[in-house]
Every structure is written in C-alpha cells, then in structure tokens.
Design an enzyme around this catalytic site. Structure first.
Site, PDB file in Angstrom:
ATOM      1  N   GLU A 136      25.996 -30.589  32.845  1.00  0.00           N
ATOM      2  CA  GLU A 136      25.482 -31.892  33.271  1.00  0.00           C
ATOM      3  C   GLU A 136      24.894 -32.677  32.090  1.00  0.00           C
ATOM      4  O   GLU A 136      24.188 -33.664  32.290  1.00  0.00           O
ATOM      5  CB  GLU A 136      24.415 -31.715  34.369  1.00  0.00           C
ATOM      6  CG  GLU A 136      24.858 -30.938  35.590  1.00  0.00           C
ATOM      7  CD  GLU A 136      25.981 -31.592  36.388  1.00  0.00           C
ATOM      8  OE1 GLU A 136      26.435 -32.695  36.017  1.00  0.00           O
ATOM      9  OE2 GLU A 136      26.426 -30.989  37.387  1.00  0.00           O
TER      10      GLU A 136
ATOM     11  N   HIS B  87      17.297 -31.372  36.730  1.00  0.00           N
ATOM     12  CA  HIS B  87      18.181 -31.276  37.892  1.00  0.00           C
ATOM     13  C   HIS B  87      17.935 -29.932  38.555  1.00  0.00           C
ATOM     14  O   HIS B  87      17.751 -28.918  37.873  1.00  0.00           O
ATOM     15  CB  HIS B  87      19.642 -31.411  37.442  1.00  0.00           C
ATOM     16  CG  HIS B  87      20.628 -31.006  38.487  1.00  0.00           C
ATOM     17  ND1 HIS B  87      20.683 -31.591  39.726  1.00  0.00           N
ATOM     18  CD2 HIS B  87      21.594 -30.048  38.479  1.00  0.00           C
ATOM     19  CE1 HIS B  87      21.648 -31.019  40.437  1.00  0.00           C
ATOM     20  NE2 HIS B  87      22.214 -30.081  39.702  1.00  0.00           N
TER      21      HIS B  87
ATOM     22  N   HIS C 100      18.237 -27.570  42.655  1.00  0.00           N
ATOM     23  CA  HIS C 100      18.834 -27.438  43.995  1.00  0.00           C
ATOM     24  C   HIS C 100      17.763 -27.017  45.009  1.00  0.00           C
ATOM     25  O   HIS C 100      17.879 -25.942  45.618  1.00  0.00           O
ATOM     26  CB  HIS C 100      19.945 -26.381  43.995  1.00  0.00           C
ATOM     27  CG  HIS C 100      21.063 -26.619  43.025  1.00  0.00           C
ATOM     28  ND1 HIS C 100      21.976 -25.637  42.681  1.00  0.00           N
ATOM     29  CD2 HIS C 100      21.438 -27.721  42.323  1.00  0.00           C
ATOM     30  CE1 HIS C 100      22.864 -26.123  41.808  1.00  0.00           C
ATOM     31  NE2 HIS C 100      22.547 -27.387  41.567  1.00  0.00           N
TER      32      HIS C 100
ATOM     33  N   GLU D 228       0.380 -38.184  50.618  1.00  0.00           N
ATOM     34  CA  GLU D 228       0.398 -38.739  49.265  1.00  0.00           C
ATOM     35  C   GLU D 228       1.790 -39.045  48.709  1.00  0.00           C
ATOM     36  O   GLU D 228       1.914 -39.537  47.587  1.00  0.00           O
ATOM     37  CB  GLU D 228      -0.399 -37.836  48.328  1.00  0.00           C
ATOM     38  CG  GLU D 228      -1.869 -37.973  48.696  1.00  0.00           C
ATOM     39  CD  GLU D 228      -2.832 -37.155  47.862  1.00  0.00           C
ATOM     40  OE1 GLU D 228      -2.420 -36.588  46.848  1.00  0.00           O
ATOM     41  OE2 GLU D 228      -3.998 -37.103  48.263  1.00  0.00           O
TER      42      GLU D 228
ATOM     43  N   HIS E 212      24.035 -31.453  47.196  1.00  0.00           N
ATOM     44  CA  HIS E 212      24.072 -30.722  45.932  1.00  0.00           C
ATOM     45  C   HIS E 212      22.644 -30.446  45.421  1.00  0.00           C
ATOM     46  O   HIS E 212      22.309 -29.307  45.164  1.00  0.00           O
ATOM     47  CB  HIS E 212      24.876 -31.505  44.879  1.00  0.00           C
ATOM     48  CG  HIS E 212      24.964 -30.835  43.553  1.00  0.00           C
ATOM     49  ND1 HIS E 212      26.098 -30.828  42.780  1.00  0.00           N
ATOM     50  CD2 HIS E 212      24.042 -30.138  42.832  1.00  0.00           C
ATOM     51  CE1 HIS E 212      25.892 -30.148  41.667  1.00  0.00           C
ATOM     52  NE2 HIS E 212      24.637 -29.718  41.674  1.00  0.00           N
TER      53      HIS E 212
HETATM   54  P1  13P Z   1      25.120 -25.661  34.384  1.00  0.00           P
HETATM   55  O1  13P Z   1      25.045 -24.164  34.477  1.00  0.00           O
HETATM   56  O2  13P Z   1      26.287 -26.145  33.599  1.00  0.00           O
HETATM   57  O3  13P Z   1      23.795 -26.239  33.877  1.00  0.00           O
HETATM   58  O4  13P Z   1      25.360 -26.234  35.864  1.00  0.00           O
HETATM   59  C1  13P Z   1      24.458 -25.978  36.889  1.00  0.00           C
HETATM   60  C2  13P Z   1      24.428 -27.044  37.911  1.00  0.00           C
HETATM   61  O5  13P Z   1      23.466 -27.128  38.669  1.00  0.00           O
HETATM   62  C3  13P Z   1      25.559 -28.001  38.009  1.00  0.00           C
HETATM   63  O6  13P Z   1      25.238 -29.090  38.800  1.00  0.00           O
HETATM   64 ZN    ZN Z   2      23.614 -28.621  40.269  1.00  0.00          ZN
END
Ligand code: 13P
Ligand code: ZN
Length: 279
Positions: free
Chosen positions: A122, A145, A147, A175, A216
């Site tokens: 990413e 980023h 999940h 809050e 995602h």
């Molecule tokens: P990477 O292992 O390349 O960082 O990818 C993980 C991920 O969350 C892709 O969206």
């Molecule tokens: Zn991801």
C-alpha cells in the site's frame, strides 16, 4: 552513530504495531504504517546518503504513481507481507527506512528489510495520502492502515454513505464528534495495492483524516503515531458499540443538539455541519 533500535521513533513504531496487533486489528500481514521522519533526527543514527539498495515504487504490481512531491523525504515503513505480531521482536526485518528517490519512481533503502523485503504493497496509497494531507496540514507525519474488527463488521450491515456512517459513529460515543468533527470518508470496495485506490484515498484525505475502505479496513492520518492510532481507536470503539446494539431496540441516543453543545464546549469550529440534522 547512536543505536537506531533505541530511537524514539523506532520504539514508538514498535509499540504502535504491537498495540494494533494486540487489539486484533492486524491479523497476519494485515495493516501497514508509514511515518515521515526528519532528516536531522535520522542522521543521528544513519548516513542518510548511503543507500543499501534501490527499490521501485510499487503496490501489489507495478503502479503509476507520481511521488515526486515527496522526493528526498524519509519514511519509516512496515514491510509488505510482514506480520505486525513480529515487528517489535525483529524491527530490522519487518520495518525499513526509505528515502524517496529522484523523480519519485523508486526509494533508496537506508536501513531495515534485512531479509530482502520491501515497503508495504500500500506504499503508493500511503505516499499519495501523505501528499494530500501535507497540503491541508503541513505537520502531518503518519498514515496508518488497519483492519479493525467492528469497523469492518459495521461495513456489512450499515449504509456506506459518508453522512449516515459518520452520524451513526458520532451517536455511539459522546466524544466521537470532538475527536473526528470532520467525519469519516468512505470508499466503496476496490482492489487494494493499486494506484487507483491510492488516488481515491488521497482525494478523500483532502477532506478527512479517516477513510474507510469498505469491507477491507480503514486509513488514518495524523501528526503523530498516537494521534493517528487514537483516531482509528475511537472509530473502532464507536463501531463496537454499534455492533453490540444494532440488533436491539434503541431506547436512547445522543441527540444532534447534544453534539452541538459538545462542539461548543470544546471550541470545535470545523465540523461537518451538513452531517448533523439540526432544527
Ligand atoms: P502489506 O502486507 O503489503 O502491507 O498489505 C497488507 C494490507 O493490509 C493490504 O491492504
Ligand atoms: Zn489492508
């Protein structure tokens, strides 16, 4: 030269990755972080002109990304395929310090990725997001980023338009509206690791510090690792409360008039007025 493993930025990065793993946000290699460092702070630990190798800028595949506005900038970044679980015990394999090369088409590896690794897939989305955030906030340093479980769960059962998604989150914790008054951007499901999702994320980042990638995960941006982590943590807490209550009859709620009182009390001026329904 000082020991880079003892650097404040390295210790913070390791602690953040461990916290994200511990919270269940980053299974396997899920998630990635990029942290822009000042050349002078890195120079205490490394020769910032000495590249170990050159790595092309790419996502899952090769991509078209113009990173030239970041030429010469240095980032501490997680590696593609690396597990957040392992970052703290082996930073030199799971993390890298890279300097954006001339023309922004490749990076020069200054430290890390010792098993031949490379930056997260990413990386284009991260770098395009840095470019976008730096335009609106020159002090922005971090793109993260992840999940997070409940945020993802909420994507499957809640409408995905930005007003409605943000409003529900704001309603879930007192809050929330103070922590992310500009709301949350939402992108539809898209292929990850591409320059298309990178460009779409960056466009949202001009308006929001938080962008949901439907079904995602989420992107966050901030001045520090703590601030960025805290943004995602607050969304995740709100999403958890939503998922714990969505199937039950709602008896009480935080009203829009109450949210306005909070904004006034905390002196927040820049909020998404159009995301509230005020009489
Ligand atoms: P990477 O292992 O390349 O960082 O990818 C993980 C991920 O969350 C892709 O969206
Ligand atoms: Zn991801």
């Amino acid at each position: 030269m000082k020991d880079i493993l003892k650097a404040k930025f390295m210790r913070e990065m390791c602690a953040t990755a461990s916290n994200m793993y511990r919270l269940g946000w980053d299974e396997r290699n899920g998630g990635n972080i990029s942290y822009m460092l000042e050349e002078r702070e890195v120079a205490e630990y490394l020769d910032t002109e000495k590249a170990l190798r050159e790595i092309p800028v790419m996502g899952v595949n090769s991509v078209e990304a113009d990173l030239s506005p970041l030429e010469g900038r240095i980032f501490l970044v997680t590696g593609t395929g690396k597990y957040f679980k392992n970052v703290e015990k082996d930073p030199a394999v799971n993390l890298g310090i890279v300097k954006i090369g001339k023309g922004g088409k490749s990076v020069r590896l200054l430290w890390g990725f010792e098993d031949g690794g490379r930056p997260t897939s990413e990386f284009p989305a991260h770098m395009m997001s840095h470019i976008a955030r730096l335009k609106v906030d020159p002090e922005n340093r971090v793109i993260m980023h992840s999940h997070p479980t409940y945020t993802l769960a909420m994507n499957f059962v809640h409408e995905l338009d930005e007003k409605s998604f943000t409003h529900t989150l704001w309603e879930m914790c007192t809050e929330c509206i103070v922590v992310f008054p500009e709301g949350v951007g939402v992108l539809p499901w898209m292929l990850c690791g591409t320059s298309e999702i990178g460009a779409a994320t960056a466009r949202k980042m001009e308006e929001f510090r938080l962008v949901v990638w439907a079904m995602h995960g989420i992107y966050g941006a901030g001045k520090t690792l703590d601030e960025t982590f805290g943004l995602i943590e607050t969304v995740e807490k709100a999403a958890q409360i939503y998922m714990l209550t969505a199937h039950l009859p709602r008896k009480n709620t935080i009203k829009d008039e109450d949210m306005l009182k909070l904004l006034q009390l905390f002196g927040v001026k820049n909020y998404r007025k159009d995301f509230l329904d005020l009489k």
